[in-house]
Design a protein around this motif. Structure first.
Motif, PDB file in Angstrom:
ATOM      1  N   ASP A 129       0.831  -1.018   0.160  1.00  0.00           N
ATOM      2  CA  ASP A 129      -0.002   0.079   0.054  1.00  0.00           C
ATOM      3  C   ASP A 129       0.934   0.926  -0.086  1.00  0.00           C
ATOM      4  O   ASP A 129       0.653   2.303  -0.895  1.00  0.00           O
ATOM      5  CB  ASP A 129      -0.986  -0.012   1.199  1.00  0.00           C
ATOM      6  CG  ASP A 129      -2.067  -1.055   1.291  1.00  0.00           C
ATOM      7  OD1 ASP A 129      -2.287  -1.545   0.233  1.00  0.00           O
ATOM      8  OD2 ASP A 129      -2.680  -1.302   2.357  1.00  0.00           O
ATOM      9  N   LEU A 130       1.947   1.216   0.802  1.00  0.00           N
ATOM     10  CA  LEU A 130       2.945   2.582   0.734  1.00  0.00           C
ATOM     11  C   LEU A 130       3.304   2.710  -0.402  1.00  0.00           C
ATOM     12  O   LEU A 130       3.710   3.714  -1.070  1.00  0.00           O
ATOM     13  CB  LEU A 130       3.699   2.280   2.143  1.00  0.00           C
ATOM     14  CG  LEU A 130       4.932   3.148   2.288  1.00  0.00           C
ATOM     15  CD1 LEU A 130       4.009   4.624   2.700  1.00  0.00           C
ATOM     16  CD2 LEU A 130       5.665   3.006   3.454  1.00  0.00           C
ATOM     17  N   ARG A 131       4.018   1.482  -0.950  1.00  0.00           N
ATOM     18  CA  ARG A 131       4.734   1.698  -2.016  1.00  0.00           C
ATOM     19  C   ARG A 131       3.979   2.250  -3.306  1.00  0.00           C
ATOM     20  O   ARG A 131       4.318   3.170  -4.157  1.00  0.00           O
ATOM     21  CB  ARG A 131       5.250   0.239  -2.744  1.00  0.00           C
ATOM     22  CG  ARG A 131       6.094   0.452  -3.999  1.00  0.00           C
ATOM     23  CD  ARG A 131       6.531  -1.181  -4.337  1.00  0.00           C
ATOM     24  NE  ARG A 131       5.576  -2.094  -4.414  1.00  0.00           N
ATOM     25  CZ  ARG A 131       4.106  -2.209  -5.103  1.00  0.00           C
ATOM     26  NH1 ARG A 131       4.231  -1.388  -6.185  1.00  0.00           N
ATOM     27  NH2 ARG A 131       3.371  -3.259  -4.828  1.00  0.00           N
ATOM     28  N   ARG A 132       2.444   1.940  -3.358  1.00  0.00           N
ATOM     29  CA  ARG A 132       1.729   2.285  -4.411  1.00  0.00           C
ATOM     30  C   ARG A 132       1.360   3.761  -4.294  1.00  0.00           C
ATOM     31  O   ARG A 132       1.309   4.454  -5.180  1.00  0.00           O
ATOM     32  CB  ARG A 132       0.270   1.333  -4.311  1.00  0.00           C
ATOM     33  CG  ARG A 132       0.374   0.086  -5.310  1.00  0.00           C
ATOM     34  CD  ARG A 132      -1.089  -0.438  -5.522  1.00  0.00           C
ATOM     35  NE  ARG A 132      -1.484  -0.968  -4.164  1.00  0.00           N
ATOM     36  CZ  ARG A 132      -1.345  -2.221  -3.739  1.00  0.00           C
ATOM     37  NH1 ARG A 132      -0.342  -2.814  -4.185  1.00  0.00           N
ATOM     38  NH2 ARG A 132      -1.850  -2.588  -2.626  1.00  0.00           N
ATOM     39  N   THR A 133       1.053   4.284  -2.835  1.00  0.00           N
ATOM     40  CA  THR A 133       0.705   5.730  -2.603  1.00  0.00           C
ATOM     41  C   THR A 133       2.054   6.450  -3.255  1.00  0.00           C
ATOM     42  O   THR A 133       1.946   7.596  -3.628  1.00  0.00           O
ATOM     43  CB  THR A 133       0.752   5.810  -1.185  1.00  0.00           C
ATOM     44  OG1 THR A 133      -0.513   5.028  -0.747  1.00  0.00           O
ATOM     45  CG2 THR A 133       0.577   7.444  -0.763  1.00  0.00           C
ATOM     46  N   LEU A 134       3.273   5.925  -2.856  1.00  0.00           N
ATOM     47  CA  LEU A 134       4.551   6.714  -3.042  1.00  0.00           C
ATOM     48  C   LEU A 134       4.777   6.720  -4.718  1.00  0.00           C
ATOM     49  O   LEU A 134       5.365   7.670  -5.151  1.00  0.00           O
ATOM     50  CB  LEU A 134       5.701   6.210  -2.346  1.00  0.00           C
ATOM     51  CG  LEU A 134       5.878   6.303  -0.868  1.00  0.00           C
ATOM     52  CD1 LEU A 134       6.944   5.669  -0.192  1.00  0.00           C
ATOM     53  CD2 LEU A 134       5.553   7.882  -0.382  1.00  0.00           C
ATOM     54  N   GLU A 135       4.396   5.620  -5.271  1.00  0.00           N
ATOM     55  CA  GLU A 135       4.463   5.558  -6.747  1.00  0.00           C
ATOM     56  C   GLU A 135       3.496   6.669  -7.550  1.00  0.00           C
ATOM     57  O   GLU A 135       3.712   7.310  -8.417  1.00  0.00           O
ATOM     58  CB  GLU A 135       4.361   4.162  -7.239  1.00  0.00           C
ATOM     59  CG  GLU A 135       5.585   3.388  -7.024  1.00  0.00           C
ATOM     60  CD  GLU A 135       5.350   1.847  -7.517  1.00  0.00           C
ATOM     61  OE1 GLU A 135       4.234   1.510  -7.738  1.00  0.00           O
ATOM     62  OE2 GLU A 135       6.236   1.119  -7.334  1.00  0.00           O
ATOM     63  N   GLY A 136       2.458   6.648  -6.684  1.00  0.00           N
ATOM     64  CA  GLY A 136       1.385   7.475  -7.466  1.00  0.00           C
ATOM     65  C   GLY A 136       1.931   9.093  -7.068  1.00  0.00           C
ATOM     66  O   GLY A 136       1.545   9.841  -7.983  1.00  0.00           O
ATOM     67  N   LEU A 137       2.552   9.365  -5.972  1.00  0.00           N
ATOM     68  CA  LEU A 137       3.046  10.689  -5.644  1.00  0.00           C
ATOM     69  C   LEU A 137       4.240  10.915  -6.876  1.00  0.00           C
ATOM     70  O   LEU A 137       4.423  12.020  -7.247  1.00  0.00           O
ATOM     71  CB  LEU A 137       3.588  10.842  -4.378  1.00  0.00           C
ATOM     72  CG  LEU A 137       2.295  11.075  -3.510  1.00  0.00           C
ATOM     73  CD1 LEU A 137       3.203  10.810  -2.054  1.00  0.00           C
ATOM     74  CD2 LEU A 137       1.849  12.114  -3.510  1.00  0.00           C
ATOM     75  N   ALA A 138       5.333   9.878  -7.124  1.00  0.00           N
ATOM     76  CA  ALA A 138       6.289   9.944  -7.966  1.00  0.00           C
ATOM     77  C   ALA A 138       5.859  10.117  -9.309  1.00  0.00           C
ATOM     78  O   ALA A 138       6.572  10.915 -10.074  1.00  0.00           O
ATOM     79  CB  ALA A 138       7.259   9.008  -7.392  1.00  0.00           C
ATOM     80  N   HIS A 139       4.982   9.445  -9.716  1.00  0.00           N
ATOM     81  CA  HIS A 139       4.266   9.471 -11.155  1.00  0.00           C
ATOM     82  C   HIS A 139       3.017   9.507 -11.109  1.00  0.00           C
ATOM     83  O   HIS A 139       2.364   8.679 -11.544  1.00  0.00           O
ATOM     84  CB  HIS A 139       4.810   7.994 -11.676  1.00  0.00           C
ATOM     85  CG  HIS A 139       6.434   7.643 -11.440  1.00  0.00           C
ATOM     86  ND1 HIS A 139       7.424   8.378 -12.230  1.00  0.00           N
ATOM     87  CD2 HIS A 139       7.072   6.842 -10.621  1.00  0.00           C
ATOM     88  CE1 HIS A 139       8.524   7.977 -11.802  1.00  0.00           C
ATOM     89  NE2 HIS A 139       8.440   7.016 -10.892  1.00  0.00           N
ATOM     90  N   PRO A 140       2.626  10.538 -11.129  1.00  0.00           N
ATOM     91  CA  PRO A 140       1.035  10.941 -11.035  1.00  0.00           C
ATOM     92  C   PRO A 140       0.459  10.761 -12.691  1.00  0.00           C
ATOM     93  O   PRO A 140       1.263  10.740 -13.584  1.00  0.00           O
ATOM     94  CB  PRO A 140       0.652  12.295 -10.768  1.00  0.00           C
ATOM     95  CG  PRO A 140       2.058  13.091 -10.725  1.00  0.00           C
ATOM     96  CD  PRO A 140       3.274  12.182 -10.842  1.00  0.00           C
TER      97      PRO A 140
END
Length: 143
Positions: A129-140
């Motif tokens: 979940d954390l990885r997906r959230t951070l990837e969403g922030l890094a690559h919107p």
């Protein structure tokens, strides 16, 4: 109202910055015995998943420009972990591959994420979940 939104944004940025620094520091005791820095570790991980790679492809996968990735690869080559050769199909491209010494790190390098997850007291689900959230922030998606 505007100042509240600004403060939340600042706090989020600070929290992400602090978390990123802590994450890099947490890797240090696992990487030092292997003779790797955190960015070098990331390069080795990418190469374990699909070497040989061009310098450009490696940089793209890691989100690093050529000016950042090239010195990293050169240091890894000097340490005997990777080789750099010209691509026979296109002499302008440099291929990076792991040496036997670099490949010998695989078990230890691949074990580090689990150790970090344990140190952070994350479950598999919370880590995903954390990885997906951070990837969403890094690559919107709307970029």
């Amino acid at each position: 109202m505007t100042s509240e939104r600004h403060n939340v944004g600042t706090q989020l940025s600070f929290a992400l910055y602090g978390a990123a620094n802590r994450m890099a520091r947490m890797h240090k005791p696992f990487l030092e015995p292997l003779g790797l820095t955190f960015p070098q570790y990331l390069v080795i991980l990418e190469l374990l998943d699909g070497a040989p790679l061009t310098v450009g492809a490696l940089g793209t996968r890691l989100g690093m420009d050529t000016g950042t990735i090239t010195p990293l690869v050169k240091r890894l080559e000097s340490a005997g972990f990777v080789t750099r050769t010209r691509d026979p199909a296109d002499e302008r491209r440099v291929l990076v591959d792991l040496t036997s010494h670099g490949r010998a790190l695989e078990a230890e390098v691949r074990g580090i994420p689990g150790r970090i997850k344990t140190a952070c007291q994350l479950t598999d689900q919370s880590a995903d979940d954390l990885r997906r959230t951070l990837e969403g922030l890094a690559h919107p998606a709307s970029e």
